[in-house]
Design an enzyme around this catalytic site. Structure first.
Site, PDB file in Angstrom:
ATOM      1  N   ASP A  13       0.813  -1.222   0.000  1.00  0.00           N
ATOM      2  CA  ASP A  13       0.000   0.000   0.000  1.00  0.00           C
ATOM      3  C   ASP A  13       0.843   1.267   0.000  1.00  0.00           C
ATOM      4  OD1 ASP A  13      -2.302  -1.647   0.118  1.00  0.00           O
ATOM      5  OD2 ASP A  13      -1.910  -1.926   2.249  1.00  0.00           O
ATOM      6  N   HIS A  42      -4.127  -2.860  -6.193  1.00  0.00           N
ATOM      7  CA  HIS A  42      -3.406  -1.669  -6.634  1.00  0.00           C
ATOM      8  C   HIS A  42      -4.425  -0.614  -7.056  1.00  0.00           C
ATOM      9  CE1 HIS A  42       0.596  -3.951  -7.433  1.00  0.00           C
ATOM     10  NE2 HIS A  42       0.247  -3.906  -6.171  1.00  0.00           N
TER      11      HIS A  42
HETATM   12  P1  IMP Z   1      -2.003 -12.939   2.985  1.00  0.00           P
HETATM   13  O1  IMP Z   1      -1.054 -12.392   1.981  1.00  0.00           O
HETATM   14  O2  IMP Z   1      -3.451 -12.744   2.610  1.00  0.00           O
HETATM   15  O3  IMP Z   1      -1.685 -14.346   3.380  1.00  0.00           O
HETATM   16  O4  IMP Z   1      -1.821 -12.057   4.329  1.00  0.00           O
HETATM   17  C1  IMP Z   1      -0.611 -12.056   5.061  1.00  0.00           C
HETATM   18  C2  IMP Z   1      -0.283 -10.664   5.554  1.00  0.00           C
HETATM   19  O5  IMP Z   1       0.029  -9.827   4.448  1.00  0.00           O
HETATM   20  C3  IMP Z   1      -1.429  -9.960   6.303  1.00  0.00           C
HETATM   21  O6  IMP Z   1      -0.860  -9.123   7.293  1.00  0.00           O
HETATM   22  C4  IMP Z   1      -2.057  -9.111   5.203  1.00  0.00           C
HETATM   23  O7  IMP Z   1      -2.741  -7.999   5.740  1.00  0.00           O
HETATM   24  C5  IMP Z   1      -0.823  -8.681   4.448  1.00  0.00           C
HETATM   25  N1  IMP Z   1      -1.078  -8.324   3.037  1.00  0.00           N
HETATM   26  C6  IMP Z   1      -1.229  -9.164   2.000  1.00  0.00           C
HETATM   27  N2  IMP Z   1      -1.405  -8.482   0.848  1.00  0.00           N
HETATM   28  C7  IMP Z   1      -1.345  -7.178   1.170  1.00  0.00           C
HETATM   29  C8  IMP Z   1      -1.411  -5.972   0.397  1.00  0.00           C
HETATM   30  O8  IMP Z   1      -1.548  -5.971  -0.822  1.00  0.00           O
HETATM   31  N3  IMP Z   1      -1.293  -4.812   1.088  1.00  0.00           N
HETATM   32  C9  IMP Z   1      -1.115  -4.788   2.429  1.00  0.00           C
HETATM   33  N4  IMP Z   1      -1.021  -5.885   3.179  1.00  0.00           N
HETATM   34  C10 IMP Z   1      -1.140  -7.069   2.558  1.00  0.00           C
HETATM   35 MG    MG Z   2      -2.883  -2.188  -1.830  1.00  0.00          MG
END
Ligand code: IMP
Ligand code: MG
Length: 332
Positions: A13, A42
């Site tokens: 982000d 995105h």
């Molecule tokens: P997962 O990728 O869904 O397994 O989540 C694992 C960790 O990565 C968690 O803390 C999510 O909030 C974080 N996370 C995954 N994708 C994003 C993203 O695109 N932006 C921010 N945090 C993310």
């Molecule tokens: Mg994002």
């Protein structure tokens, strides 16, 4: 350009979508390759419309850009097809034969696992889908009839494009602190998110990359659990105008001031050659809409100069508003 990798410096982000869309328009990108999966959203503001893309590469804003989904990516078929429709890119998007597929069952496994819940995952099934790929039981894009019209060999297309001196951009997702190897384990995502991993997912060797551009937001946010140095209370974040909610899941983003130590680590591990600083106007409100470095306040200029000093890389792009073209471009 010709081959640039975009990587996030912190917990995702950072505004990668905005930077990718700017480069697509400004540099007339020929190819834009999306890595990662649907956990990432995105955000792209273009011609007054907001897009939250989980699958389609951010380069779609440039009509001549070929859009590719990498062999290392995990494809959620319905999400991809609905974004293809929304962005009108049917004739110029390709999906690698060997990209793996995230299914409904993976999202259910993600949401029902107490362990994954404790990590605060997005619940989109990323961990379980990658587990299946590692077990070599995952479905691939070439197994899915709806994807037939889009199937291609991404590594060949991209390496041919680099040989032909085309402008190629490899679009990373999340940020270094969510990397399975370099982040705040176990509070990380299911894959490495560093520049090398982005190249590997796309099928591009390290010697073929000209620039690694890391994206640093002017303050830091994180969703889910895990450490966040200097974390502010929600009230303080609101007072500073830094309170955000997640594009993908709608959850509150936690926030903290900019962290130079993390910025140095991101520059180092990504092998960054340039930095893009986004949302400068959220920290220095008088900078909103600035188009040249001279228009920035002294304090804002000092902040940028300090980032350059501490990371050892030039800050070439500075975001001063949400639209793709709200940017100070300091490249030669
Ligand atoms: P997962 O990728 O869904 O397994 O989540 C694992 C960790 O990565 C968690 O803390 C999510 O909030 C974080 N996370 C995954 N994708 C994003 C993203 O695109 N932006 C921010 N945090 C993310
Ligand atoms: Mg994002």
């Amino acid at each position: 350009m010709p081959c640039t990798v975009i990587a996030g410096a912190f917990w995702g982000d950072e505004g990668k979508g905005k930077i990718v869309s700017y480069l697509a328009l400004k540099d007339k990108l020929d190819f834009c390759v999306r890595t990662g999966s649907v956990n990432a959203a995105h955000t792209i503001w273009y011609q007054g419309k907001r897009y939250a893309l989980h699958m389609v590469p951010g380069g779609f804003v440039h009509e001549k850009c070929r859009l590719l989904v990498a062999p290392g990516a995990n494809v959620e078929v319905r999400q991809l097809l609905s974004e293809v429709e929304e962005t009108g890119v049917k004739t110029r998007i390709g999906v690698d034969n060997q990209a793996s597929i995230i299914e409904e069952k993976h999202a259910l496994q993600d949401k029902s696992s107490a362990h994954l819940k404790g990590l605060g995952t997005t619940g989109r099934g990323i961990g379980p889908a990658i587990e299946e790929r590692v077990r070599r039981t995952a479905k691939l894009a070439k197994d899915i009839p709806e994807l037939k019209p889009y199937l291609t060999d991404v590594a060949t297309e991209v390496n041919d494009a680099i040989d032909g001196k085309k402008n190629v951009l490899l679009e990373g997702t999340q940020g270094l602190q969510l990397s399975l190897f370099h982040g705040t384990y176990p509070y990380v995502t299911g894959r490495d998110t560093s520049a090398s991993a982005i190249c590997s997912e796309a099928g591009v060797g390290p010697t073929r990359v000209n620039d690694v551009l890391i994206v640093l937001k002017s303050f830091i946010t994180r969703v889910g659990t895990g450490p966040l140095p200097g974390e502010l209370t929600k009230e303080e974040a609101i007072r500073r105008g830094w309170f955000e909610t997640a594009t993908g899941t709608g959850r509150d983003r936690r926030s903290a001031p900019f962290n130079f130590e993390l910025a140095r680590k991101a520059a180092s591990i990504n092998g960054a050659t340039q930095g893009a600083v986004t949302k400068l106007d959220s920290v220095y409100s008088q900078c909103k809409g600035a188009k040249t470095f001279d228009q920035l306040t002294t304090e804002a200029k000092q902040f940028i100069t300090e980032i350059e000093k501490q990371t050892g890389i030039p800050v070439t792009l500075v975001g001063t508003g949400p639209e793709a073209l709200d940017i100070i471009d300091r490249r030669k």
